[in-house]
Design a protein around this motif. Sequence first.
Motif, PDB file in Angstrom:
ATOM      1  N   ALA A 289       0.839  -1.193   0.000  1.00 23.41           N
ATOM      2  CA  ALA A 289       0.000   0.000   0.000  1.00 23.41           C
ATOM      3  C   ALA A 289       0.877   1.247   0.000  1.00 23.41           C
ATOM      4  CB  ALA A 289      -0.914   0.002   1.219  1.00 23.41           C
ATOM      5  N   PRO A 290       0.529   2.272  -0.793  1.00 25.02           N
ATOM      6  CA  PRO A 290       1.377   3.461  -0.887  1.00 25.02           C
ATOM      7  C   PRO A 290       1.354   4.303   0.380  1.00 25.02           C
ATOM      8  CG  PRO A 290      -0.643   3.757  -2.145  1.00 25.02           C
ATOM      9  CD  PRO A 290      -0.629   2.332  -1.700  1.00 25.02           C
ATOM     10  N   VAL A 291       2.527   4.839   0.712  1.00 23.46           N
ATOM     11  CA  VAL A 291       2.679   5.772   1.826  1.00 23.46           C
ATOM     12  C   VAL A 291       2.973   7.139   1.226  1.00 23.46           C
ATOM     13  CG1 VAL A 291       4.007   6.356   3.888  1.00 23.46           C
ATOM     14  CG2 VAL A 291       3.557   3.962   3.336  1.00 23.46           C
ATOM     15  N   SER A 292       2.236   8.161   1.655  1.00 25.51           N
ATOM     16  CA  SER A 292       2.376   9.493   1.073  1.00 25.51           C
ATOM     17  C   SER A 292       2.721  10.525   2.132  1.00 25.51           C
ATOM     18  CB  SER A 292       1.071   9.904   0.364  1.00 25.51           C
ATOM     19  OG  SER A 292       0.760   9.008  -0.678  1.00 25.51           O
ATOM     20  N   ALA A 293       3.327  11.621   1.660  1.00 25.67           N
ATOM     21  CA  ALA A 293       3.650  12.753   2.523  1.00 25.67           C
ATOM     22  C   ALA A 293       3.357  14.035   1.761  1.00 25.67           C
ATOM     23  CB  ALA A 293       5.116  12.712   2.940  1.00 25.67           C
ATOM     24  N   LEU A 294       3.121  15.102   2.493  1.00 23.13           N
ATOM     25  CA  LEU A 294       2.861  16.397   1.880  1.00 23.13           C
ATOM     26  C   LEU A 294       4.147  16.980   1.334  1.00 23.13           C
ATOM     27  CD1 LEU A 294       0.825  18.712   1.355  1.00 23.13           C
ATOM     28  CD2 LEU A 294       1.513  19.659   3.571  1.00 23.13           C
ATOM     29  N   ASP A 295       4.128  17.380   0.064  1.00 24.78           N
ATOM     30  CA  ASP A 295       5.271  18.039  -0.564  1.00 24.78           C
ATOM     31  C   ASP A 295       4.994  19.540  -0.611  1.00 24.78           C
ATOM     32  OD1 ASP A 295       7.157  19.156  -2.326  1.00 24.78           O
ATOM     33  OD2 ASP A 295       7.401  17.256  -3.370  1.00 24.78           O
ATOM     34  N   PRO A 296       5.688  20.329   0.233  1.00 26.82           N
ATOM     35  CA  PRO A 296       5.428  21.774   0.277  1.00 26.82           C
ATOM     36  C   PRO A 296       5.620  22.453  -1.080  1.00 26.82           C
ATOM     37  CG  PRO A 296       6.815  21.095   2.121  1.00 26.82           C
ATOM     38  CD  PRO A 296       6.749  19.940   1.180  1.00 26.82           C
ATOM     39  N   ALA A 322       7.159   0.174   7.139  1.00 31.38           N
ATOM     40  CA  ALA A 322       7.151   0.727   5.792  1.00 31.38           C
ATOM     41  C   ALA A 322       8.570   1.088   5.400  1.00 31.38           C
ATOM     42  CB  ALA A 322       6.252   1.958   5.708  1.00 31.38           C
ATOM     43  N   VAL A 323       8.854   1.028   4.117  1.00 34.20           N
ATOM     44  CA  VAL A 323      10.124   1.487   3.575  1.00 34.20           C
ATOM     45  C   VAL A 323       9.841   2.762   2.795  1.00 34.20           C
ATOM     46  CG1 VAL A 323      12.017   0.979   1.991  1.00 34.20           C
ATOM     47  CG2 VAL A 323      11.132  -0.823   3.485  1.00 34.20           C
ATOM     48  N   ILE A 324      10.488   3.868   3.211  1.00 37.32           N
ATOM     49  CA  ILE A 324      10.240   5.163   2.595  1.00 37.32           C
ATOM     50  C   ILE A 324      11.556   5.790   2.127  1.00 37.32           C
ATOM     51  CG2 ILE A 324       8.195   5.525   4.021  1.00 37.32           C
ATOM     52  CD1 ILE A 324       9.832   7.481   5.721  1.00 37.32           C
ATOM     53  N   LYS A 325      11.458   6.857   1.353  1.00 35.30           N
ATOM     54  CA  LYS A 325      12.644   7.559   0.885  1.00 35.30           C
ATOM     55  C   LYS A 325      13.425   8.126   2.068  1.00 35.30           C
ATOM     56  CE  LYS A 325      10.567   8.985  -3.526  1.00 35.30           C
ATOM     57  NZ  LYS A 325      10.155  10.160  -4.340  1.00 35.30           N
ATOM     58  N   ARG A 326      14.744   8.098   1.955  1.00 35.26           N
ATOM     59  CA  ARG A 326      15.593   8.615   3.024  1.00 35.26           C
ATOM     60  C   ARG A 326      15.333  10.090   3.281  1.00 35.26           C
ATOM     61  NH1 ARG A 326      20.598  11.192   3.901  1.00 35.26           N
ATOM     62  NH2 ARG A 326      20.837  11.640   1.680  1.00 35.26           N
ATOM     63  N   SER A 327      14.988  10.835   2.248  1.00 31.54           N
ATOM     64  CA  SER A 327      14.853  12.281   2.357  1.00 31.54           C
ATOM     65  C   SER A 327      13.594  12.746   3.087  1.00 31.54           C
ATOM     66  CB  SER A 327      14.861  12.911   0.961  1.00 31.54           C
ATOM     67  OG  SER A 327      13.800  12.375   0.172  1.00 31.54           O
ATOM     68  N   VAL A 328      12.673  11.846   3.385  1.00 31.97           N
ATOM     69  CA  VAL A 328      11.439  12.245   4.067  1.00 31.97           C
ATOM     70  C   VAL A 328      11.769  12.741   5.472  1.00 31.97           C
ATOM     71  CG1 VAL A 328       9.192  11.470   4.930  1.00 31.97           C
ATOM     72  CG2 VAL A 328      10.066  10.604   2.753  1.00 31.97           C
ATOM     73  N   ASP A 329      11.261  13.915   5.821  1.00 35.13           N
ATOM     74  CA  ASP A 329      11.500  14.494   7.145  1.00 35.13           C
ATOM     75  C   ASP A 329      10.989  13.551   8.228  1.00 35.13           C
ATOM     76  OD1 ASP A 329      10.979  16.133   9.599  1.00 35.13           O
ATOM     77  OD2 ASP A 329      11.723  17.742   8.322  1.00 35.13           O
ATOM     78  N   VAL A 330      11.799  13.364   9.280  1.00 38.30           N
ATOM     79  CA  VAL A 330      11.425  12.422  10.333  1.00 38.30           C
ATOM     80  C   VAL A 330      10.201  12.882  11.121  1.00 38.30           C
ATOM     81  CG1 VAL A 330      13.761  11.523  10.565  1.00 38.30           C
ATOM     82  CG2 VAL A 330      13.033  13.447  11.986  1.00 38.30           C
ATOM     83  N   THR A 331       9.862  14.145  11.022  1.00 45.52           N
ATOM     84  CA  THR A 331       8.688  14.662  11.738  1.00 45.52           C
ATOM     85  C   THR A 331       7.465  14.790  10.836  1.00 45.52           C
ATOM     86  OG1 THR A 331       9.268  16.979  11.301  1.00 45.52           O
ATOM     87  CG2 THR A 331      10.197  15.967  13.280  1.00 45.52           C
ATOM     88  N   ALA A 332       7.626  14.464   9.568  1.00 48.02           N
ATOM     89  CA  ALA A 332       6.532  14.660   8.623  1.00 48.02           C
ATOM     90  C   ALA A 332       5.381  13.694   8.900  1.00 48.02           C
ATOM     91  CB  ALA A 332       7.031  14.460   7.196  1.00 48.02           C
ATOM     92  N   PRO A 333       4.141  14.198   8.976  1.00 44.41           N
ATOM     93  CA  PRO A 333       2.993  13.298   9.069  1.00 44.41           C
ATOM     94  C   PRO A 333       2.803  12.580   7.734  1.00 44.41           C
ATOM     95  CG  PRO A 333       2.266  15.568   8.837  1.00 44.41           C
ATOM     96  CD  PRO A 333       3.753  15.616   8.998  1.00 44.41           C
ATOM     97  N   LEU A 334       2.474  11.306   7.810  1.00 42.32           N
ATOM     98  CA  LEU A 334       2.305  10.490   6.616  1.00 42.32           C
ATOM     99  C   LEU A 334       0.861  10.008   6.522  1.00 42.32           C
ATOM    100  CD1 LEU A 334       5.566   8.339   6.924  1.00 42.32           C
ATOM    101  CD2 LEU A 334       5.259  10.494   5.689  1.00 42.32           C
ATOM    102  N   SER A 335       0.508   9.492   5.359  1.00 38.96           N
ATOM    103  CA  SER A 335      -0.808   8.883   5.179  1.00 38.96           C
ATOM    104  C   SER A 335      -0.662   7.624   4.348  1.00 38.96           C
ATOM    105  CB  SER A 335      -1.784   9.860   4.506  1.00 38.96           C
ATOM    106  OG  SER A 335      -1.330  10.207   3.204  1.00 38.96           O
ATOM    107  N   VAL A 336      -1.567   6.686   4.567  1.00 39.99           N
ATOM    108  CA  VAL A 336      -1.519   5.384   3.908  1.00 39.99           C
ATOM    109  C   VAL A 336      -2.895   5.091   3.316  1.00 39.99           C
ATOM    110  CG1 VAL A 336      -1.067   2.919   4.211  1.00 39.99           C
ATOM    111  CG2 VAL A 336       0.180   4.587   5.592  1.00 39.99           C
TER     112      VAL A 336
END
Length: 372
Positions: A289-296, A322-336
């Motif tokens: 299942a895809p994991v998403s984050a907000l891209d400012p 989940a396996v995510i991109k290294r560049s994702v901020d560690v504090t970023a809220p995610l959605s699935v």
Amino acid sequence: MSTDARTPFAARPGFVADEATGSAAHFGNPLVEQKALIAGSALVEVPSRGLVTVSGPDRLSWLDSLTSQRLKGLAPGISTETLLLDPSGRVEHAAGVLDDGETTWLLVDAAAAPAFAAWLDSMRFMLRVEVADRTGEFAVLGAFADLSLPAADPAGVPLVWLDPWREVAVGGVGYAAEATHPAHDWTYRETLVTADGLAAVAASDVGVAGSLALEALRIAAWRPRIGTEADERTIPHELDWLRTAVHLDKGCYRGQETVAKVHNLGHPPRRLVMLHLDGSDNVLPAHGAPVSALDPKLGGEVVVGEITSSGTHYELGPIALAVIKRSVDVTAPLSVLADGTVVAAAQEVIVPPEAGAAAGVPRLPRLGAVRR
């Protein structure tokens, strides 16, 4: 040993079969079963395990030369784990390792056992080793304590593999913060039993649990499994597998150059995280299942990774790896995305973005650059 609908545990009250394997998914209440497992008062049949053996006087030095762990001189009864990497350092197979003085027993993903055995057999050349896929000869029982199970012992050493995940192995390195690592309480072990032994255990009064309970506990312990967390691009660093399956100071083996280069000079391109999921909609995301984050910059959600495993934990509630991109901020809220529902997720860092670059090589100025 086949783990189908005829498993002797089917006679236990509340038995509900896993459709894929025929073994128990649960016995009525997976949350209660988790508590019994972690307390050491129950066991679980593990149909996801295959078994490959290597015998012969050259077995340990040969496996040492092929895989990521230092196996030469492994003492009988001592447990470890190792990885078979491709020439580019990507994970192809993972194995729990136990030697009984005559044979090395490799506990592997059941679906991959035939291919792993075939590859090993193709690499024997003139060495004194014999390889066999023995998945059908034994059952595997998992537990978190010594339940005095009738372990097979063909060479006089009980075939009980103690999962080394509890602490960083000699020669390994852990990227996750040790002070808060949930594996400190991970006392998991797997016991190989014969058909008669399995029937005797099933007929006893020992407590039982299903695969759903074990899976939730595994996720909560951040324990990677090749059949779920790995894909065709996975390198060990991304899953924190240098913790127990890689010896950084041993000799050459296939894929070693990538292991050393990423650990010493670079960063893994992706990282493993645990997700705490919003349980309001009572849905769990499926594998992939895809994991998403907000891209400012784009002002919207972008896919940054995917779910590898999910479950409901008796204390933590709905969780996932989940396996995510290294560049994702560690504090970023995610959605699935789960069954068409967007589920909010908070990430708990396992492999931090700064993992790697252990050599600390200073960055040299570009040729012609002006110092200020």
